[in-house]
Write an enzyme that holds these catalytic residues in place. Structure first.
Site, short mmCIF file in Angstrom:
data_model
loop_
_atom_site.label_atom_id
_atom_site.label_comp_id
_atom_site.label_asym_id
_atom_site.label_seq_id
_atom_site.Cartn_x
_atom_site.Cartn_y
_atom_site.Cartn_z
N GLY A 123 0.86 -1.20 0.00
CA GLY A 123 0.00 0.00 0.00
C GLY A 123 0.89 1.24 0.00
O GLY A 123 0.56 2.26 0.60
N GLN A 182 -1.46 7.56 1.26
CA GLN A 182 -1.08 8.78 1.98
C GLN A 182 0.14 8.56 2.89
O GLN A 182 1.06 9.36 2.90
CB GLN A 182 -2.28 9.27 2.83
CG GLN A 182 -2.04 10.65 3.41
CD GLN A 182 -3.01 11.00 4.54
OE1 GLN A 182 -3.72 10.14 5.06
NE2 GLN A 182 -3.04 12.26 4.90
N ASP A 199 2.01 -1.87 -4.47
CA ASP A 199 0.61 -1.44 -4.40
C ASP A 199 -0.20 -2.32 -5.35
O ASP A 199 0.35 -3.12 -6.09
CB ASP A 199 0.49 0.06 -4.75
CG ASP A 199 -0.60 0.72 -3.89
OD1 ASP A 199 -1.73 0.20 -3.90
OD2 ASP A 199 -0.32 1.71 -3.21
N ILE A 200 -1.50 -2.14 -5.31
CA ILE A 200 -2.41 -2.98 -6.10
C ILE A 200 -2.24 -2.73 -7.60
O ILE A 200 -2.52 -3.59 -8.42
CB ILE A 200 -3.88 -2.76 -5.64
CG1 ILE A 200 -4.87 -3.71 -6.30
CG2 ILE A 200 -4.33 -1.32 -5.83
CD1 ILE A 200 -4.83 -5.12 -5.75
N ASP A 247 -1.36 -7.90 -4.70
CA ASP A 247 -2.73 -7.94 -4.18
C ASP A 247 -2.62 -8.66 -2.83
O ASP A 247 -2.37 -9.87 -2.79
CB ASP A 247 -3.62 -8.72 -5.15
CG ASP A 247 -5.04 -8.87 -4.60
OD1 ASP A 247 -5.29 -8.39 -3.47
OD2 ASP A 247 -5.87 -9.48 -5.29
N TYR A 273 -14.86 0.09 9.46
CA TYR A 273 -13.42 0.32 9.56
C TYR A 273 -12.95 0.11 11.01
O TYR A 273 -11.97 -0.59 11.27
CB TYR A 273 -13.13 1.74 9.08
CG TYR A 273 -11.71 2.21 9.19
CD1 TYR A 273 -10.69 1.62 8.45
CD2 TYR A 273 -11.38 3.28 10.02
CE1 TYR A 273 -9.39 2.07 8.53
CE2 TYR A 273 -10.08 3.75 10.10
CZ TYR A 273 -9.09 3.14 9.36
OH TYR A 273 -7.81 3.60 9.44
N LYS A 317 -10.44 -2.68 12.57
CA LYS A 317 -9.20 -2.30 13.26
C LYS A 317 -9.17 -2.90 14.67
O LYS A 317 -8.13 -3.35 15.14
CB LYS A 317 -9.05 -0.78 13.31
CG LYS A 317 -8.69 -0.16 11.96
CD LYS A 317 -7.31 -0.61 11.49
CE LYS A 317 -6.93 -0.04 10.14
NZ LYS A 317 -5.69 -0.60 9.60
N1 SER Z 1 -7.99 9.00 9.08
C1 SER Z 1 -8.78 7.81 9.22
C2 SER Z 1 -10.14 8.01 8.67
O1 SER Z 1 -10.61 9.11 8.69
C3 SER Z 1 -8.86 7.43 10.67
O2 SER Z 1 -7.90 6.48 10.94
O3 SER Z 1 -10.75 7.06 8.28
#
Ligand code: SER
Length: 321
Positions: A11, A15, A37-38, A53, A143, A147
């Protein structure tokens, strides 16, 4: 230059990856760091690059063996806002990707893993101010759920299989070299670009939505810092709270106005507001400071100065003011 490690960043064109690869190559040399990266990106012109991948464990294994990789930084993930639109795929990407990398360490094919967690592991029932390392979590986003589960698995692999995995709960990250994608904190990057390009910005979060944030050089310092710390200092193998700044859209707009007095901001909260409202406002990272000496450098004013100075320099050819 340290030559004993061979590092794979998965990845790498995102960012964090864009800046991390650059910094790791200053330490380990260009050939010591394989970007991946992909799909192929501009980064391939700067040094070794592989298309990976992360869901394809055979593809991953083949590349890890071919390059004799010793450490993996797994940055490929779907962030909070995008994950809400595609929950099942987000879960698969965020979890299967992690298993594929942890299993390489379990089999002793690689020796160290970095995996990022996030403030998204916290939820509406978490104390919002100075959120402690250990507290109620109950994340409410896909998400955040991925995590939190990932954190548990990292700790499990450490305890059961002696896997040297290290992790940080990143706040929103802000940098000028690379663009964020699909996150709830992305506004804090977009606002700088729009301020310089058009002099105004419509924010998708409301003006007093305070969130934990961090300038990218601090995030990179923390990431490399935890990976280079002696193993016995890393006593938390789920993920460490990490903090630096806390600000709202209104606060950052006030700072930007010190540089661009005519800058104006308006607010049009969308679905991301609900995600932001479920997260802490500030984080207590005293345990990270105690265990491996974490200390941030940039405050809001310094970050704003640096962002504006560098964006102006790097975008000279565009229509920046
Ligand atoms: N910056 C991330 C988001 O906004 C948070 O870990 O999803």
């Amino acid at each position: 230059m340290r030559t004993c490690e061979k590092i794979l960043v998965i990845g790498s064109s995102g960012q964090i990856g864009t800046e991390l690869v650059e910094n790791l190559r200053n330490i380990y040399g260009i050939d010591g760091v394989i970007a991946s990266d992909i799909k192929i990106t501009e980064q391939a012109k700067e040094g070794p690059f592989e298309v990976i991948d992360v869901l394809n464990s055979q593809n991953l294994l083949e590349i890890v063996k071919r390059h004799n990789i010793s450490q993996v930084y797994l940055l490929a993930a779907m962030l909070s806002a995008t994950a809400e639109k595609n929950p099942k795929f987000a879960w698969d990407l965020n979890m299967i990707g992690l298993f594929n990398v942890l299993d390489l360490a379990k089999e002793k094919i690689i020796s160290k893993v970095y995996w990022p967690s996030s403030i998204a592991v916290f939820g509406p029932n978490t104390p919002k101010q100075n959120t402690p390392q250990y507290t109620v979590m109950e994340p409410s986003t896909v998400y955040g759920i991925s995590k939190q589960a990932g954190e548990r698995w990292c700790e499990y692999y450490f305890n059961k299989y002696n896997v040297d995995v290290r992790s940080l709960r990143y706040p929103g990250l802000i940098g000028w070299k690379s663009a964020p994608g699909g996150g709830t904190t992305d506004y804090a990057v977009h606002i700088f670009h729009e301020a310089l390009k058009t002099g105004s910005y419509e924010c998708f979060l409301s003006e007093n939505t305070t969130l934990p944030m961090m300038y990218m050089p601090d995030a990179i310092k923390a990431t490399i810092g935890i990976m280079e710390a002696d193993a016995d200092k890393i006593k938390i193998r789920s993920s460490y709270n990490l903090s630096s700044l806390s600000f709202s859209p209104k606060d950052i707009a006030t700072e930007i106005k010190k540089h661009i007095p005519e800058f104006s901001i308006s607010y049009k909260p969308d679905s991301r507001q609900q995600i932001a409202d479920s997260w802490p406002k500030s984080i207590d990272s005293s345990i990270a400071s105690e265990h491996w000496n974490w200390k941030s450098e940039f405050d809001l004013t310094e970050m704003t100065n640096d962002m504006i100075k560098n964006l102006k320099k790097s975008k000279k050819s565009e229509t920046y003011k």
